[in-house]
Design a protein around this motif. Sequence first.
Motif, PDB file in Angstrom:
ATOM      1  N   TRP A 163      44.476  41.308  38.940  1.00 17.58           N
ATOM      2  CA  TRP A 163      45.103  41.460  40.842  1.00 17.58           C
ATOM      3  C   TRP A 163      43.371  42.518  40.704  1.00 17.58           C
ATOM      4  CZ3 TRP A 163      47.151  38.830  43.747  1.00 17.58           C
ATOM      5  CH2 TRP A 163      48.575  38.097  43.609  1.00 17.58           C
ATOM      6  N   ALA A 164      43.603  43.629  40.155  1.00  8.89           N
ATOM      7  CA  ALA A 164      42.462  44.574  40.898  1.00  8.89           C
ATOM      8  C   ALA A 164      41.363  44.417  41.315  1.00  8.89           C
ATOM      9  CB  ALA A 164      42.712  45.648  40.045  1.00  8.89           C
ATOM     10  N   SER A 165      41.031  43.171  40.414  1.00  4.89           N
ATOM     11  CA  SER A 165      39.395  42.862  40.422  1.00  4.89           C
ATOM     12  C   SER A 165      38.735  41.539  41.056  1.00  4.89           C
ATOM     13  CB  SER A 165      39.022  42.420  38.635  1.00  4.89           C
ATOM     14  OG  SER A 165      39.656  41.248  38.443  1.00  4.89           O
ATOM     15  N   GLU A 166      40.028  41.257  41.698  1.00  4.15           N
ATOM     16  CA  GLU A 166      40.349  40.091  42.730  1.00  4.15           C
ATOM     17  C   GLU A 166      40.237  38.502  41.936  1.00  4.15           C
ATOM     18  OE1 GLU A 166      37.903  40.483  46.095  1.00  4.15           O
ATOM     19  OE2 GLU A 166      38.840  42.453  46.922  1.00  4.15           O
ATOM     20  N   GLN A 167      40.551  38.354  40.823  1.00  2.96           N
ATOM     21  CA  GLN A 167      40.066  37.342  40.267  1.00  2.96           C
ATOM     22  C   GLN A 167      41.239  36.216  40.796  1.00  2.96           C
ATOM     23  OE1 GLN A 167      41.095  38.014  35.911  1.00  2.96           O
ATOM     24  NE2 GLN A 167      39.618  38.718  35.931  1.00  2.96           N
ATOM     25  N   TYR A 168      42.451  36.685  41.038  1.00  2.00           N
ATOM     26  CA  TYR A 168      43.690  36.044  41.753  1.00  2.00           C
ATOM     27  C   TYR A 168      43.752  36.125  43.052  1.00  2.00           C
ATOM     28  CZ  TYR A 168      46.338  36.783  38.027  1.00  2.00           C
ATOM     29  OH  TYR A 168      46.637  36.585  36.475  1.00  2.00           O
ATOM     30  N   ARG A 169      42.480  34.928  43.612  1.00  2.00           N
ATOM     31  CA  ARG A 169      42.529  34.729  45.136  1.00  2.00           C
ATOM     32  C   ARG A 169      43.013  33.210  45.342  1.00  2.00           C
ATOM     33  NH1 ARG A 169      35.753  36.245  45.869  1.00  2.00           N
ATOM     34  NH2 ARG A 169      35.982  37.576  44.109  1.00  2.00           N
ATOM     35  N   MET A 170      43.545  33.474  46.674  1.00  2.00           N
ATOM     36  CA  MET A 170      43.384  31.706  47.416  1.00  2.00           C
ATOM     37  C   MET A 170      42.463  31.891  48.214  1.00  2.00           C
ATOM     38  SD  MET A 170      47.564  31.651  48.273  1.00  2.00           S
ATOM     39  CE  MET A 170      47.729  30.774  48.514  1.00  2.00           C
ATOM     40  N   ALA A 215      49.216  45.625  32.024  1.00  2.00           N
ATOM     41  CA  ALA A 215      48.036  45.911  32.250  1.00  2.00           C
ATOM     42  C   ALA A 215      47.167  45.070  32.323  1.00  2.00           C
ATOM     43  CB  ALA A 215      47.872  46.998  31.586  1.00  2.00           C
ATOM     44  N   ILE A 216      46.878  43.789  31.900  1.00  2.00           N
ATOM     45  CA  ILE A 216      46.052  42.833  31.978  1.00  2.00           C
ATOM     46  C   ILE A 216      46.195  42.204  33.566  1.00  2.00           C
ATOM     47  CG2 ILE A 216      45.164  40.314  30.935  1.00  2.00           C
ATOM     48  CD1 ILE A 216      46.366  41.904  27.960  1.00  2.00           C
ATOM     49  N   ASP A 217      47.444  41.976  33.974  1.00  2.00           N
ATOM     50  CA  ASP A 217      47.572  41.257  35.372  1.00  2.00           C
ATOM     51  C   ASP A 217      47.421  42.090  35.749  1.00  2.00           C
ATOM     52  OD1 ASP A 217      48.942  38.351  36.118  1.00  2.00           O
ATOM     53  OD2 ASP A 217      49.856  40.310  36.838  1.00  2.00           O
ATOM     54  N   LEU A 218      47.827  43.401  35.982  1.00  2.00           N
ATOM     55  CA  LEU A 218      47.007  44.171  36.255  1.00  2.00           C
ATOM     56  C   LEU A 218      45.980  44.613  37.161  1.00  2.00           C
ATOM     57  CD1 LEU A 218      47.724  46.116  39.019  1.00  2.00           C
ATOM     58  CD2 LEU A 218      48.313  47.932  37.201  1.00  2.00           C
ATOM     59  N   GLY A 219      45.013  44.431  35.925  1.00  2.00           N
ATOM     60  CA  GLY A 219      44.072  44.290  36.130  1.00  2.00           C
ATOM     61  C   GLY A 219      42.668  43.622  36.888  1.00  2.00           C
TER      62      GLY A 219
END
Length: 77
Positions: free
Chosen positions: A50-57, A44-48
């Motif tokens: 992604w949802a908050s766009e913390q993972y970006r390129m 759930a932490i990882d999904l959150g």
Amino acid sequence: MPRTDTAMDTPKKPPMVHCPSCGEPHPYLLDNPYRPFCSKGCQAIDLGAWASEQYRMSAKPNPEDLPEDLIDPDDIR
């Protein structure tokens, strides 16, 4: 002569992996519904994230793909 090797009867240990979220080592089991995470919370932490766009390129747009009125003349070489 009967076979005395019991290596075939010994179950293999599952590989140990680190949870991508918390970093704790845990066995990589096929019946873990949260793999590669160790738990539902870490998933759930990882999904959150992604949802908050913390993972970006980061990427610079190609001027050829932009409409002409958005092209910065300094970007064209």
